[in-house]
Design an enzyme around this catalytic site. Structure first.
Site, PDB file in Angstrom:
ATOM      1  N   TYR A   3       0.821  -1.214   0.000  1.00 19.87           N
ATOM      2  CA  TYR A   3       0.000   0.000   0.000  1.00 19.87           C
ATOM      3  C   TYR A   3       0.853   1.261   0.000  1.00 19.87           C
ATOM      4  O   TYR A   3       0.404   2.307  -0.449  1.00 19.87           O
ATOM      5  CB  TYR A   3      -0.927   0.006   1.224  1.00 19.87           C
ATOM      6  CG  TYR A   3      -2.075  -0.955   1.089  1.00 19.87           C
ATOM      7  CD1 TYR A   3      -3.292  -0.549   0.561  1.00 19.87           C
ATOM      8  CD2 TYR A   3      -1.943  -2.288   1.473  1.00 19.87           C
ATOM      9  CE1 TYR A   3      -4.349  -1.425   0.420  1.00 19.87           C
ATOM     10  CE2 TYR A   3      -2.991  -3.183   1.337  1.00 19.87           C
ATOM     11  CZ  TYR A   3      -4.194  -2.744   0.809  1.00 19.87           C
ATOM     12  OH  TYR A   3      -5.236  -3.623   0.667  1.00 19.87           O
ATOM     13  N   GLY A  11       4.635   1.185  -0.783  1.00 21.56           N
ATOM     14  CA  GLY A  11       5.634   1.082  -1.849  1.00 21.56           C
ATOM     15  C   GLY A  11       5.035   1.375  -3.220  1.00 21.56           C
ATOM     16  O   GLY A  11       5.600   2.170  -3.989  1.00 21.56           O
ATOM     17  N   VAL A  26       8.676  -2.408   3.532  1.00 22.84           N
ATOM     18  CA  VAL A  26       8.096  -3.705   3.886  1.00 22.84           C
ATOM     19  C   VAL A  26       7.199  -3.553   5.119  1.00 22.84           C
ATOM     20  O   VAL A  26       7.222  -2.532   5.798  1.00 22.84           O
ATOM     21  CB  VAL A  26       9.206  -4.749   4.161  1.00 22.84           C
ATOM     22  CG1 VAL A  26      10.032  -4.989   2.907  1.00 22.84           C
ATOM     23  CG2 VAL A  26      10.107  -4.304   5.306  1.00 22.84           C
ATOM     24  N   THR A  60       2.678  -6.070  14.261  1.00 20.94           N
ATOM     25  CA  THR A  60       2.904  -6.311  15.688  1.00 20.94           C
ATOM     26  C   THR A  60       3.354  -7.758  15.884  1.00 20.94           C
ATOM     27  O   THR A  60       2.845  -8.669  15.222  1.00 20.94           O
ATOM     28  CB  THR A  60       1.576  -6.060  16.462  1.00 20.94           C
ATOM     29  OG1 THR A  60       1.121  -4.745  16.148  1.00 20.94           O
ATOM     30  CG2 THR A  60       1.778  -6.181  17.950  1.00 20.94           C
ATOM     31  N   CYS A 100      -2.329   0.447  10.733  1.00 22.15           N
ATOM     32  CA  CYS A 100      -1.243   1.153  11.416  1.00 22.15           C
ATOM     33  C   CYS A 100      -1.544   1.782  12.770  1.00 22.15           C
ATOM     34  O   CYS A 100      -0.707   1.706  13.665  1.00 22.15           O
ATOM     35  CB  CYS A 100      -0.668   2.206  10.479  1.00 22.15           C
ATOM     36  SG  CYS A 100       0.154   1.439   9.080  1.00 22.15           S
ATOM     37  N   PHE A 101      -2.691   2.422  12.936  1.00 21.41           N
ATOM     38  CA  PHE A 101      -2.908   3.165  14.186  1.00 21.41           C
ATOM     39  C   PHE A 101      -2.642   2.281  15.414  1.00 21.41           C
ATOM     40  O   PHE A 101      -1.838   2.623  16.276  1.00 21.41           O
ATOM     41  CB  PHE A 101      -4.339   3.717  14.249  1.00 21.41           C
ATOM     42  CG  PHE A 101      -4.524   5.038  13.552  1.00 21.41           C
ATOM     43  CD1 PHE A 101      -3.477   5.647  12.878  1.00 21.41           C
ATOM     44  CD2 PHE A 101      -5.748   5.690  13.575  1.00 21.41           C
ATOM     45  CE1 PHE A 101      -3.641   6.872  12.237  1.00 21.41           C
ATOM     46  CE2 PHE A 101      -5.921   6.910  12.941  1.00 21.41           C
ATOM     47  CZ  PHE A 101      -4.873   7.489  12.271  1.00 21.41           C
TER      48      PHE A 101
END
Ligand code: NAD
Ligand code: UGA
Length: 461
Positions: free
Chosen positions: A15, A17, A90, A94, A276-277
């Site tokens: 998403y 790259g 990349v 988690t 991400c958050f």
């Protein structure tokens, strides 16, 4: 630096790259950009008309540059050998096991990039962290590279830069075209200058911020933590509004009108999602704890806890309103993506909402304009959640999802949801017909006029 600066290679065609490198290729026709990834299916889709990610405007840019100065390949070795500037884009998920499980960033992919570069680099190169990483990751990459250099007895230089990405999915191309800022962290001014010159092809120089490596790495985590914190803050207030007669939309407007606060990111919702958050805040919490900063870590942990709480209370409200039983009831779910204009379902709040409804016996009929059911099922699997497929059905239209349903639950703010003929849907639904707006996006007064029992967020009924 004594290197050529016209060949770029990006490791990781995801998403970030994909859209980022496509934009560089578009804005810098004098550069050649190679994007490499070990995922063969992904690369073959980048080379087709059916791109692996949905992002408005991306298709046109890829079409304009692919085969000219933008190339997608699985040949990581060749990509590393031929480029002098290498981006690492990349995934940094988690950790799911071992020390720091559930909080720390899993750096195996970023480390593997370091090792790959060490293995294939034939001359000095600039290595750029594009991935979101814990503070001090550049040090780890530098050590992997220098230890391998020392062992092989060669004399190549590697300049490590941090250049975190701030694009949001769904608006990635516009964000890349006109970024609020580009952030570049590094120790070597000449290496920083090479990257500044690339961005300066389309970004005004005053928006290109240069810092030391550690400020840059940390700023990325902090930016996401601040954004997520705003969502959790307004969501916590939405609960108070429901109890008191205040309307969270009015509160957001009043609070956001203060220029010191600003109006963005104050929409109450079913909860924030996205890849991400949550992972970045958990990572920040873990880093605080590693440095013995327990209170500071606990402060940020609350942002994630409030988000989990929001998803649970929203779903509990649905079950409660439907007379405390949803067993065998058809529920129409509008939207499964974590936000509009993307097909991405990573950490989508829809996952927990649907899981809770299904555990209570509901039959969930999902309609989403972009999400594929395979991706949704994969996300359940990733979270170790079992799905009985007779309870989880993807509809080909919103109308089909509503036919015979007891309730509509809006989970993603797709624009098309505003344009539907809700009178028609209402006529096909069981009565009373409920509507739960997890995005506060519909015309609630109009829906009530039709006959719906509407449950808005942050507004007393
Ligand atoms: P992604 O999972 O979509 O893409 C990562 C790609 O890297 C995958 O296709 C994977 O196959 C490839 N890869 C991993 N290790 C590799 C290796 N050693 N060699 C070759 N290919 C390899 O991830 P993404 O969403 O693009 O995110 C990438 C990074 O950017 C993450 O650190 C994320 O936190 C950060 N970020 C993401 C967004 C976003 O909107 N998704 C925005 C800003 C920053
Ligand atoms: C976010 C940041 O906005 C980007 O700057 C960052 O680069 C990116 O994370 C990342 O590091 O991955 P993204 O997750 O793509 O981007 O999307 P956002 O627009 O930030 O939305 C995140 C979640 O918050 C979504 O579920 C959205 O619906 C929710 N949200 C957002 C709300 O519930 N209310 C709001 O007011 C805003």
């Amino acid at each position: 630096l004594g290197i050529r600066t016209n060949r770029i290679c990006c490791i990781g065609a995801g998403y970030v790259g994909g859209p980022t490198m496509a934009t560089i290729a578009l804005k810098c026709p004098h550069l050649q950009v190679d994007i490499v990834d070990m995922n063969e299916e992904r690369i073959s889709r980048w080379n087709s008309d059916d791109l692996p990610i949905y992002e408005p405007g991306l298709g046109e840019v890829v079409k304009a540059c692919r085969g000219k100065n933008l190339f997608f390949s699985t040949d990581v070795k060749k990509g590393v050998e031929e480029a002098d500037i290498i981006f690492a884009s990349v995934n940094t998920p988690t950790k799911t096991q071992g020390v720091g499980k559930g909080r720390a960033a899993d750096l195996r992919f970023i480390e593997s990039v370091g090792r790959t570069i060490a293995q294939f680099a034939n001359r000095s190169k600039i290595v750029i962290e594009k991935s979101t990483v814990p503070i001090k990751t550049a040090e780890a990459i530098a050590r992997v590279l220098s230890a391998n250099e020392a062992a092989s007895g060669s004399r190549k230089n590697f300049w490590i830069l941090s250049n975190p990405e701030f694009l949001a999915e769904g608006t990635a191309m516009a964000d890349l075209d006109q970024p609020d800022r580009v952030l570049i962290g590094g120790q070597d001014q000449d290496a920083i200058g090479v990257l500044v010159d690339i961005y300066a092809n389309w970004v005004p120089r005053e928006r290109i911020l240069c810092t030391n490596l550690w400020s840059s790495e940390l700023s990325k985590l902090v930016a996401n933590a601040f954004l997520a914190q705003r969502v959790s803050s307004i969501n916590s207030i939405s609960r108070l509004c429901e109890r008191t007669g205040a309307d969270v939309k009015e509160v957001s407007r009043a609070v956001g009108a203060d220029t010191r606060i600003g109006p963005k990111f104050l929409n109450a919702s079913v909860g924030f999602g996205g890849s991400c958050f949550q992972k970045d805040i958990l990572n920040l919490v873990y880093i605080c704890q590693q440095f013995g900063l327990e209170e500071e870590g606990a402060y940020w942990q609350q942002v994630v806890d409030m988000n989990d709480h929001q998803k649970v209370t929203f779903t509990s409200k649905i079950i409660q309103a439907l007379f405390n039983t949803v067993t065998k009831k058809k529920i129409a779910v509008f939207g499964f993506a974590f936000k509009k204009d993307t097909g991405d379902v990573r950490e989508t709040p829809a996952l927990l909402v649907c899981d809770m409804l299904m555990k209570d016996g509901a039959i969930v009929h999902v309609y989403d304009p972009k999400v594929a059911i395979e991706d949704a099922l994969q996300e359940f699997k990733y979270h170790d959640l079992e799905v009985n497929q007779s309870q989880f059905i993807f509809s080909t239209s919103a109308e089909e999802a509503c036919d015979g349903a007891h309730a509509i639950v809006v989970l993603t703010e797709w624009d098309e949801f505003k344009k539907y003929d809700y009178q028609k849907f209402y006529s096909k639904m069981m009565k009373p017909a409920f509507l739960f707006d997890g995005r506060n996006m519909l015309d609630h007064a109009g829906l009530e006029k039709i006959g719906f029992e509407v449950h808005a967020l942050g507004k007393a009924r």
